[in-house]
Motif scaffolding. Structure first.
Motif, PDB file in Angstrom:
ATOM      1  N   ARG A 115      72.100  32.203  44.423  1.00  0.00           N
ATOM      2  CA  ARG A 115      73.169  33.207  44.479  1.00  0.00           C
ATOM      3  C   ARG A 115      72.819  34.314  45.486  1.00  0.00           C
ATOM      4  O   ARG A 115      73.686  34.774  46.247  1.00  0.00           O
ATOM      5  N   GLN A 116      71.573  34.734  45.494  1.00  0.00           N
ATOM      6  CA  GLN A 116      71.158  35.757  46.452  1.00  0.00           C
ATOM      7  C   GLN A 116      71.252  35.249  47.889  1.00  0.00           C
ATOM      8  O   GLN A 116      71.637  35.989  48.798  1.00  0.00           O
ATOM      9  N   THR A 136      73.358  33.082  48.990  1.00  0.00           N
ATOM     10  CA  THR A 136      74.781  33.073  49.337  1.00  0.00           C
ATOM     11  C   THR A 136      75.236  34.459  49.787  1.00  0.00           C
ATOM     12  O   THR A 136      75.916  34.608  50.819  1.00  0.00           O
ATOM     13  N   ARG A 137      74.861  35.484  49.024  1.00  0.00           N
ATOM     14  CA  ARG A 137      75.232  36.855  49.394  1.00  0.00           C
ATOM     15  C   ARG A 137      74.558  37.271  50.704  1.00  0.00           C
ATOM     16  O   ARG A 137      75.177  37.932  51.554  1.00  0.00           O
ATOM     17  N   TYR A 138      73.317  36.904  50.872  1.00  0.00           N
ATOM     18  CA  TYR A 138      72.572  37.268  52.078  1.00  0.00           C
ATOM     19  C   TYR A 138      73.230  36.675  53.323  1.00  0.00           C
ATOM     20  O   TYR A 138      73.383  37.348  54.354  1.00  0.00           O
ATOM     21  N   LYS A 195      76.318  35.920  53.757  1.00  0.00           N
ATOM     22  CA  LYS A 195      77.598  36.577  54.030  1.00  0.00           C
ATOM     23  C   LYS A 195      77.422  37.885  54.797  1.00  0.00           C
ATOM     24  O   LYS A 195      78.345  38.324  55.489  1.00  0.00           O
ATOM     25  N   THR A 196      76.241  38.504  54.678  1.00  0.00           N
ATOM     26  CA  THR A 196      76.051  39.802  55.334  1.00  0.00           C
ATOM     27  C   THR A 196      75.976  39.698  56.848  1.00  0.00           C
ATOM     28  O   THR A 196      76.250  40.685  57.543  1.00  0.00           O
TER      29      THR A 196
END
Length: 272
Positions: A149-150, A152-154, A156-157
């Motif tokens: 999950r992290q 995935t967020r990373y 996107k940044t």
């Protein structure tokens, strides 16, 4: 069928227990001892013949970190290299001191390590199965669900227009699960892979190690093994499901950080 008579096991199965280290060191390359079943049987995982990857899933405090450490250490002792992904940064401090282990904790480092794994996987596959002299690579992922999950967020940044939607680090992990056997790459995954990598990936784990599980977790991760068995609160006790759907209630080996480091840096020291 009468139930098999249970063996009385010690409260903790320590690496220093009499003859246990010798039993571990006598295992063939690619095989690691998980522990001793309540029927007295040695329960092991064979990465070549049976299970290219291993799934470990426990509730909080269930011992998944201990399991990853024990299995990884055994393969390292046999000459493997390892990539240890430690999102808590402190769960696998033993890994920081060993020359054949790459330890990554922060999410940027984990992302870069997995994208590097993609290149290494491709290099190994290009060898066409000729892996003589190429060390086995163990990818041990602690807290894997949260890590994915992290990632995935990373991604996107800083993802740019035209870049793939899926994080290249996650894509590399998926590729390792599907193609790792042919490349000598094996994933020890602590988590529930179907929720983060897709349901089909569950098929890549012929050995599943569970503790402190819910009935729902058992149905998702061990559907062929029948109804969830009665759990025990005994520390270090796991249920191991292998390729033949047999369930083994197993007391797992415990290796401390110090024991792992001593064993791997000075394998002739039998006082460690």
């Amino acid at each position: 069928m009468n139930p098999m008579k249970k063996t009385v096991l010690p409260k903790m199965l320590c690496f220093s227990a009499p003859d246990l280290r010798e039993q571990i060191e006598a295992l063939p390359e690619g095989t690691a001892l998980i522990g001793i079943s309540t029927t007295g049987r040695a329960i092991a995982v064979d990465l070549d013949a049976e299970s290219p990857h291993v799934l470990v899933c426990t509730g909080a405090g269930g011992g998944s970190t201990t399991m990853l450490r024990s299995l990884t250490a055994q393969f390292l002792h046999q000459g493997a290299h390892a990539l240890v992904l430690d999102p808590k940064r402190i769960s696998h401090l033993w890994a920081k001191t060993l020359p054949t282990v790459t330890h990554r904790g922060n999410i940027a480092g984990i992302h870069d390590a997995l994208t590097g794994l993609a290149a290494e996987l491709e290099r190994r596959l290009d060898l066409g199965g000729d892996l003589d002299g190429v060390p086995r690579l163990i990818v041990a992922i602690d807290e894997a669900d949260a890590t994915v999950r992290q990632l995935t967020r990373y991604w996107k940044t800083f993802r740019q227009t035209g870049d793939p939607t899926t994080s290249p680090a996650i894509a590399a992990l998926q590729d390792a699960l599907w193609s790792g056997r042919a490349a000598g790459v094996h994933v020890l995954f602590d988590g529930r892979p179907a929720g983060v990598l897709g349901a089909a990936v569950r098929e890549q784990f012929a050995t599943v190690i569970l503790a402190r599980f819910t009935a729902g977790t058992w149905r998702r991760l061990a559907p062929v093994a029948g109804p969830a068995p009665k759990q025990t609160g005994h520390p270090g006790r796991f249920h191991v499901i292998q390729h033949d759907s047999t369930v083994h209630e197993t007391q797992a080996i415990v290796m401390t950080d110090a024991e792992v480091v001593n064993w791997l840096t000075d394998p002739d020291d039998h006082q460690s």
